[in-house]
Design a protein around this motif. Structure first.
Motif, short mmCIF file in Angstrom:
data_model
loop_
_atom_site.label_atom_id
_atom_site.label_comp_id
_atom_site.label_asym_id
_atom_site.label_seq_id
_atom_site.Cartn_x
_atom_site.Cartn_y
_atom_site.Cartn_z
N TRP A 36 66.25 99.73 3.11
CA TRP A 36 66.87 100.33 4.03
C TRP A 36 68.05 99.49 4.83
CZ3 TRP A 36 64.47 105.29 6.03
CH2 TRP A 36 63.87 106.21 5.02
N THR A 37 67.09 98.78 5.73
CA THR A 37 68.20 98.10 6.69
C THR A 37 68.66 96.47 6.04
OG1 THR A 37 66.01 97.33 7.50
CG2 THR A 37 67.03 99.25 8.65
N ASP A 38 69.19 96.58 4.86
CA ASP A 38 70.06 95.53 4.62
C ASP A 38 71.27 95.34 5.17
OD1 ASP A 38 71.96 97.13 3.50
OD2 ASP A 38 71.23 97.15 1.34
N ARG A 39 71.97 94.11 4.87
CA ARG A 39 73.05 93.85 5.59
C ARG A 39 74.38 94.70 5.50
NH1 ARG A 39 77.25 91.04 2.68
NH2 ARG A 39 76.74 90.82 0.53
N HIS A 40 74.32 95.62 4.51
CA HIS A 40 75.42 96.61 4.53
C HIS A 40 75.05 97.63 5.41
CE1 HIS A 40 77.03 94.82 0.95
NE2 HIS A 40 76.12 95.03 0.31
N CYS A 41 73.78 97.96 5.50
CA CYS A 41 73.38 99.00 6.50
C CYS A 41 73.60 98.32 7.98
CB CYS A 41 71.96 99.29 6.37
SG CYS A 41 71.15 100.53 7.34
N GLU A 288 83.58 93.54 0.44
CA GLU A 288 82.50 93.28 -0.47
C GLU A 288 82.98 93.65 -1.86
OE1 GLU A 288 79.44 92.12 0.35
OE2 GLU A 288 80.74 91.46 2.32
N LEU A 289 83.79 94.42 -2.13
CA LEU A 289 84.15 94.96 -3.44
C LEU A 289 84.96 93.79 -4.26
CD1 LEU A 289 85.31 98.56 -3.01
CD2 LEU A 289 83.13 97.92 -4.52
N SER A 296 78.15 101.62 -4.19
CA SER A 296 77.05 102.57 -4.16
C SER A 296 76.02 101.63 -3.33
CB SER A 296 76.37 102.77 -5.31
OG SER A 296 75.87 101.67 -6.12
N HIS A 297 75.92 100.25 -3.11
CA HIS A 297 75.04 99.53 -2.41
C HIS A 297 75.25 99.70 -0.95
CE1 HIS A 297 73.92 96.76 -5.76
NE2 HIS A 297 73.57 97.66 -6.08
N MET A 298 76.64 100.33 -0.52
CA MET A 298 77.18 100.26 0.77
C MET A 298 77.20 101.76 1.40
SD MET A 298 80.39 97.64 0.64
CE MET A 298 80.78 97.79 -0.87
N THR A 299 77.62 102.56 0.21
CA THR A 299 77.70 103.96 0.59
C THR A 299 76.38 104.79 0.70
OG1 THR A 299 77.79 104.68 -1.82
CG2 THR A 299 80.10 104.15 -0.56
N ARG A 300 75.13 103.98 -0.01
CA ARG A 300 73.79 104.90 0.13
C ARG A 300 73.32 104.80 1.67
NH1 ARG A 300 69.18 101.61 -0.20
NH2 ARG A 300 69.62 99.43 0.03
N HIS A 301 73.78 103.99 2.44
CA HIS A 301 73.36 104.10 3.84
C HIS A 301 74.08 105.12 4.68
CE1 HIS A 301 71.14 100.56 2.84
NE2 HIS A 301 72.34 99.85 2.42
N CYS A 324 78.20 105.30 -7.75
CA CYS A 324 77.58 104.50 -8.84
C CYS A 324 78.28 104.22 -10.07
CB CYS A 324 76.17 105.05 -8.99
SG CYS A 324 76.59 106.67 -9.95
N LYS A 325 79.65 104.77 -10.26
CA LYS A 325 80.31 104.55 -11.33
C LYS A 325 80.90 103.33 -11.58
CE LYS A 325 81.19 109.46 -12.03
NZ LYS A 325 82.10 110.67 -12.39
N GLN A 326 80.89 102.85 -12.75
CA GLN A 326 81.58 101.38 -12.95
C GLN A 326 82.83 101.34 -12.43
OE1 GLN A 326 81.48 100.20 -16.93
NE2 GLN A 326 82.21 97.85 -16.47
N GLY A 327 83.32 100.59 -11.72
CA GLY A 327 84.76 100.17 -11.23
C GLY A 327 84.99 101.15 -9.87
N ALA A 328 83.96 101.86 -9.25
CA ALA A 328 84.12 102.69 -8.15
C ALA A 328 84.71 102.07 -7.14
CB ALA A 328 82.81 103.31 -7.71
#
Length: 350
Positions: A36-41, A288-289, A296-301, A324-328
């Motif tokens: 959960w508390t990764d650098r994006h979070c 980051e993109l 999705s690795h950012m928006t999940r938080h 999570c879609k490709q190219g989002a």
């Protein structure tokens, strides 16, 4: 949503946890939470509070020393930030602590609280409460090589070793090795018979025991962890303790962090709206993109940002289905935000 109403008595107390004067970062922190508390979070949380002490996920010494990735990476905007280490080899912990200090971390925290089987098999986490001499050696080894604080996150006991005297003996031995700050999870850890999920609720929390630690060791910094779900509760605990660490609630309802600097640290800052928080996050997302990281690795938080607001469900659904879609890209976030009325902010009926 209206800001929480805090009584005058509680409000006056926010500046003087346990009579210590101006609060330090330890006054309020967000718990290290695996996955959960990764650098994006942490970057996202920092947009809402500049004073809160942020923790990394627990990182093992083996990952840092032998892993191929950069397990110490973070953004400069995340300060103040503490690295939580998992391990029980004093030399390895000292090596990792020194690397972290060189990278600019503000604190090193040793995990003596996680009850999972995987952690026990690695001989770290809560099982170390049964080896206070080893924990003391670990703390001393780290203290000998770094100038930044070395703290310990622990439990009130493990299995049948749950007397107050057991906790006292542990704290005193680790204190004598140079640790003056303990974050105490107010529930003992069951190392067998219960899953970590079950151990979140069983046995009951024992806040008075943590209060007593502070009473008996007034010269130590004592913070409480476990079951804190509001800033009102935080203020109540600060009448007895130096700090409070909030876990899942801060993650699942992150907008409460927007009030922390003013209510707990005596600041007088303008509080950003939820929409403003999203807008502040956009440049980071674009950066980051561009590095090849996934949206999705950012928006999940961020899924809980609009909790209890009109449109919150649509916000969560749109991000969950499309990020999570490709190219989002950030257009996904803008489209999701458009589903939440900015004015007025009306509580949802969900």
């Amino acid at each position: 949503m209206a800001q929480a109403q805090i009584s005058d008595t509680q409000d006056d107390a926010r500046l003087t946890p346990q009579g210590t004067g101006t609060p330090s970062a330890q006054c309020f922190s967000i718990a290290p939470m695996l996955d959960w508390t990764d650098r994006h979070c942490r970057y996202f949380h920092r947009l809402m509070t500049s004073q809160t002490l942020l923790y990394t996920e627990m990182v093992t010494t083996g990952a840092i020393i032998h892993g191929k990735g950069d397990y110490l990476g973070y953004s400069e905007q995340e300060h103040p930030i503490s690295l939580q280490l998992g391990g029980s080899n004093p030399a390895d912990l000292a090596r990792c602590a020194k690397l972290a200090a060189e990278r600019g971390y503000d604190e090193i925290n040793l995990n003596v609280g996680c009850p999972s089987d995987r952690v026990q098999n690695g001989r770290f986490g809560a099982c170390l409460m049964g080896e206070p001499a080893l924990v003391a050696d670990c703390v001393k080894a780290m203290r000998d090589v770094v100038d930044i604080p070395v703290t310990v996150k622990t439990r009130i006991g493990i299995d049948d070793q749950d007397s107050y005297e057991f906790l006292q003996a542990f704290i005193e031995q680790v204190r004598d090795a140079g640790c003056d700050t303990f974050i105490v999870h107010a529930r003992k850890a069951w190392l067998s018979g219960l899953s970590p999920r079950e151990n979140r609720e069983i046995p009951p929390l024992d806040y008075p025991r943590v209060y007593k630690v502070k009473q008996d060791y007034a010269n130590l910094t004592i913070a409480l962890n476990g079951g804190v779900t509001s800033l009102e509760q935080t203020l109540e605990h600060l009448q007895h303790l130096d700090g409070v660490m909030m876990g899942r609630e801060a993650y699942q309802n992150p907008y409460l962090l927007a009030q922390v600097d003013n209510l707990l640290f005596g600041q007088n800052n303008a509080v950003p709206s939820r929409h403003e928080v999203v807008r502040m996050m956009l440049p980071y997302m674009e950066q980051e993109l561009a590095k090849g990281n996934y949206l999705s690795h950012m928006t999940r938080h961020m899924l809980g940002l609009f909790q209890n607001m009109q449109g919150a469900r649509a916000w969560r659904r749109h991000l969950s289905e499309n990020a999570c879609k490709q190219g989002a890209g950030i257009q996904v976030v803008l489209d999701a935000m458009a589903k939440v009325p900015e004015f007025p902010q009306i509580e949802a009926v969900e």
